[in-house]
Design a protein around this motif. Structure first.
Motif, PDB file in Angstrom:
ATOM      1  N   ARG A 203     -11.526  -3.923   2.705  1.00 45.80           N
ATOM      2  CA  ARG A 203     -11.679  -3.726   1.261  1.00 45.80           C
ATOM      3  C   ARG A 203     -12.518  -4.829   0.636  1.00 45.80           C
ATOM      4  O   ARG A 203     -12.218  -5.340  -0.447  1.00 45.80           O
ATOM      5  CB  ARG A 203     -10.319  -3.610   0.584  1.00 45.80           C
ATOM      6  CG  ARG A 203      -9.519  -2.398   1.046  1.00 45.80           C
ATOM      7  CD  ARG A 203      -8.165  -2.304   0.389  1.00 45.80           C
ATOM      8  NE  ARG A 203      -7.446  -1.128   0.872  1.00 45.80           N
ATOM      9  CZ  ARG A 203      -6.184  -0.844   0.581  1.00 45.80           C
ATOM     10  NH1 ARG A 203      -5.495  -1.663  -0.182  1.00 45.80           N
ATOM     11  NH2 ARG A 203      -5.611   0.238   1.062  1.00 45.80           N
TER      12      ARG A 203
ATOM     13  N   HIS B 154      -8.290  -2.820  -7.741  1.00 45.45           N
ATOM     14  CA  HIS B 154      -8.049  -1.680  -6.869  1.00 45.45           C
ATOM     15  C   HIS B 154      -7.628  -0.487  -7.722  1.00 45.45           C
ATOM     16  O   HIS B 154      -6.749  -0.602  -8.582  1.00 45.45           O
ATOM     17  CB  HIS B 154      -6.950  -1.994  -5.851  1.00 45.45           C
ATOM     18  CG  HIS B 154      -7.285  -3.133  -4.944  1.00 45.45           C
ATOM     19  ND1 HIS B 154      -8.283  -3.069  -4.004  1.00 45.45           N
ATOM     20  CD2 HIS B 154      -6.760  -4.372  -4.846  1.00 45.45           C
ATOM     21  CE1 HIS B 154      -8.364  -4.216  -3.348  1.00 45.45           C
ATOM     22  NE2 HIS B 154      -7.445  -5.025  -3.848  1.00 45.45           N
TER      23      HIS B 154
ATOM     24  N   THR C  82       0.830  -1.197   0.000  1.00 44.11           N
ATOM     25  CA  THR C  82       0.000   0.000   0.000  1.00 44.11           C
ATOM     26  C   THR C  82       0.863   1.244   0.000  1.00 44.11           C
ATOM     27  O   THR C  82       2.017   1.217   0.397  1.00 44.11           O
ATOM     28  CB  THR C  82      -0.928   0.027   1.230  1.00 44.11           C
ATOM     29  OG1 THR C  82      -1.669   1.245   1.210  1.00 44.11           O
ATOM     30  CG2 THR C  82      -0.176  -0.064   2.536  1.00 44.11           C
TER      31      THR C  82
ATOM     32  N   THR D 172     -16.329   0.039  -3.160  1.00 49.04           N
ATOM     33  CA  THR D 172     -16.050   0.555  -1.821  1.00 49.04           C
ATOM     34  C   THR D 172     -14.734   1.321  -1.854  1.00 49.04           C
ATOM     35  O   THR D 172     -13.903   1.117  -2.737  1.00 49.04           O
ATOM     36  CB  THR D 172     -15.988  -0.571  -0.771  1.00 49.04           C
ATOM     37  OG1 THR D 172     -15.935   0.001   0.539  1.00 49.04           O
ATOM     38  CG2 THR D 172     -14.793  -1.479  -0.977  1.00 49.04           C
ATOM     39  N   TYR D 173     -14.562   2.221  -0.891  1.00 52.08           N
ATOM     40  CA  TYR D 173     -13.303   2.942  -0.771  1.00 52.08           C
ATOM     41  C   TYR D 173     -12.911   3.011   0.693  1.00 52.08           C
ATOM     42  O   TYR D 173     -13.748   2.992   1.583  1.00 52.08           O
ATOM     43  CB  TYR D 173     -13.386   4.346  -1.380  1.00 52.08           C
ATOM     44  CG  TYR D 173     -14.550   5.191  -0.914  1.00 52.08           C
ATOM     45  CD1 TYR D 173     -14.490   5.932   0.262  1.00 52.08           C
ATOM     46  CD2 TYR D 173     -15.716   5.245  -1.667  1.00 52.08           C
ATOM     47  CE1 TYR D 173     -15.548   6.710   0.682  1.00 52.08           C
ATOM     48  CE2 TYR D 173     -16.786   6.016  -1.259  1.00 52.08           C
ATOM     49  CZ  TYR D 173     -16.706   6.745  -0.083  1.00 52.08           C
ATOM     50  OH  TYR D 173     -17.765   7.518   0.333  1.00 52.08           O
ATOM     51  N   ASP D 174     -11.615   3.090   0.921  1.00 48.67           N
ATOM     52  CA  ASP D 174     -11.103   2.965   2.282  1.00 48.67           C
ATOM     53  C   ASP D 174     -10.966   4.315   2.976  1.00 48.67           C
ATOM     54  O   ASP D 174     -11.334   5.367   2.443  1.00 48.67           O
ATOM     55  CB  ASP D 174      -9.785   2.184   2.293  1.00 48.67           C
ATOM     56  CG  ASP D 174      -8.645   2.925   1.590  1.00 48.67           C
ATOM     57  OD1 ASP D 174      -8.844   4.076   1.144  1.00 48.67           O
ATOM     58  OD2 ASP D 174      -7.538   2.351   1.500  1.00 48.67           O
TER      59      ASP D 174
ATOM     60  N   THR E  18      -8.057   4.244  -1.655  1.00 43.81           N
ATOM     61  CA  THR E  18      -8.074   3.088  -2.559  1.00 43.81           C
ATOM     62  C   THR E  18      -9.521   2.682  -2.794  1.00 43.81           C
ATOM     63  O   THR E  18     -10.246   2.367  -1.849  1.00 43.81           O
ATOM     64  CB  THR E  18      -7.296   1.907  -1.966  1.00 43.81           C
ATOM     65  OG1 THR E  18      -5.924   2.278  -1.837  1.00 43.81           O
ATOM     66  CG2 THR E  18      -7.400   0.678  -2.869  1.00 43.81           C
TER      67      THR E  18
ATOM     68  N   THR F 160     -12.021  -0.017  -4.310  1.00 39.49           N
ATOM     69  CA  THR F 160     -12.036  -1.445  -4.648  1.00 39.49           C
ATOM     70  C   THR F 160     -13.298  -1.784  -5.409  1.00 39.49           C
ATOM     71  O   THR F 160     -14.400  -1.384  -5.019  1.00 39.49           O
ATOM     72  CB  THR F 160     -11.959  -2.301  -3.371  1.00 39.49           C
ATOM     73  OG1 THR F 160     -10.725  -2.034  -2.692  1.00 39.49           O
ATOM     74  CG2 THR F 160     -12.025  -3.788  -3.712  1.00 39.49           C
TER      75      THR F 160
END
Length: 330
Positions: A238, A256, A31, A195-197, A318, A320
């Protein structure tokens, strides 16, 4: 920007979040963001959700219904069209659709993912269980908004070419939803979960400022940690531990993508105000919630050595994509 690559294995890391305790295990991570233990895969939370998936079906209908939160959601949440336009290219490339008649955006909220779909498909249906969220959704000539439950869309069998779910599938009873999505999709259709972190907060320009991330994380997991509902751990992972799509779809992939969101001190406060954990905190402790935002604002300005709350920042997240195509019918 320095990129951090590392192999980590953590066994029996215990995260205490309010009255909840989780057994956390991680294998490896690659990452650009600093290692933060509490955003590792949360096995216990995922296993609990899978063991009792029906608990999720109606357990979170109280979320995203307050006017202040829905206003912040519309204004301050990332726009996929502006901040990660390559997401739509990735979805269409994977889907390989011969036709683009109907797309359904489930849990559309205030329509963050709708605009590009309206350009790409003849018709788009945006569904959400929150009528207050739908009131903020943008109008388009070929878009119809419906108040509906993700587990029972009320749409004909085999009518949709694409179903998208942006930053919401973790709230669902996923086995039920996957079955419903497979029913509604055409035989060639695709389901895309997005989805995003948490992301990394930094100045828009200039040197890295680790203090910004420290303050941001302190609000996210420190003060608000006990107020996140259990499905948030699925986002932190994620979507890696969600019920496998390959039980419902013949072809499955995961991608990603980088999503860079320009923001500011003031806009970041609005973004925090859109979080479900902040809404829960404010409901229980309204005065402390206001104090939290005020202190967060002061701390950010001090870290930036400025008094200007419009000072530009960037939040690198990020995004996903978990996608399945060719649904298994019946």
């Amino acid at each position: 920007k320095n990129r951090i690559c590392f192999e980590a294995e953590m066994i029996c890391l215990l995260r205490i979040s309010g009255s909840r305790a989780y057994h956390v295990s991680s294998r490896s991570v690659h990452t650009a963001r600093p290692f933060i233990p509490s955003i590792l895969t949360c096995r216990f939370a995922t296993m609990a959700a899978q063991a009792n998936p029906s608990a999720a079906a109606g357990a979170y209908t109280h979320l995203f219904v307050e006017s202040s939160q829905t206003d912040n959601y519309k204004t301050f949440r990332p726009s996929y069209n502006r901040h990660c336009p390559q997401m739509y290219d990735a979805i269409l490339e994977f889907a390989g659709l011969a036709q683009r008649n109907l797309a359904v955006d489930v849990a559309t909220g205030s329509g963050q993912a709708i605009a590009p779909l309206a350009k790409l498909f003849k018709k788009v249906i945006g569904q959400d269980a929150s009528s207050k969220q739908l009131q903020h959704a943008p109008p388009f000539p070929n878009v119809e908004y419906q108040e509906a439950d993700a587990h029972s869309m009320g749409l004909p069998d085999g009518c949709a070419d694409l179903i998208t779910v942006a930053q919401a599938a973790h709230w669902f009873d996923r086995p039920r939803f996957y079955g419903e999505a497979a029913r509604v999709l055409q035989p060639h259709g695709t389901l895309a979960l997005i989805t995003y972190d948490f992301g990394e907060l930094q100045p828009a320009a200039g040197p890295l400022t680790p203090r910004l991330q420290e303050l941001y994380y302190g609000v996210y997991d420190g003060v608000l940690g006990p107020f996140w509902e259990a499905p948030r751990d699925i986002v932190n992972a994620r979507y890696r531990d969600i019920e496998p799509l390959d039980t419902h779809f013949k072809v499955v992939t995961r991608q990603h993508l980088d999503m860079v969101v320009p923001t500011s001190v003031e806009a970041l406060l609005g973004y925090v105000g859109s979080w479900s954990a902040f809404a829960a905190f404010r409901k229980e402790k309204p005065e402390e919630a206001q104090q939290l935002l005020s202190q967060f604002r002061s701390d950010l300005l001090a870290a930036l050595n400025t008094s200007d709350a419009s000072t530009p920042l960037k939040l690198t997240q990020t995004l996903t994509l978990v996608m399945g195509k060719h649904p298994k019918k019946g």
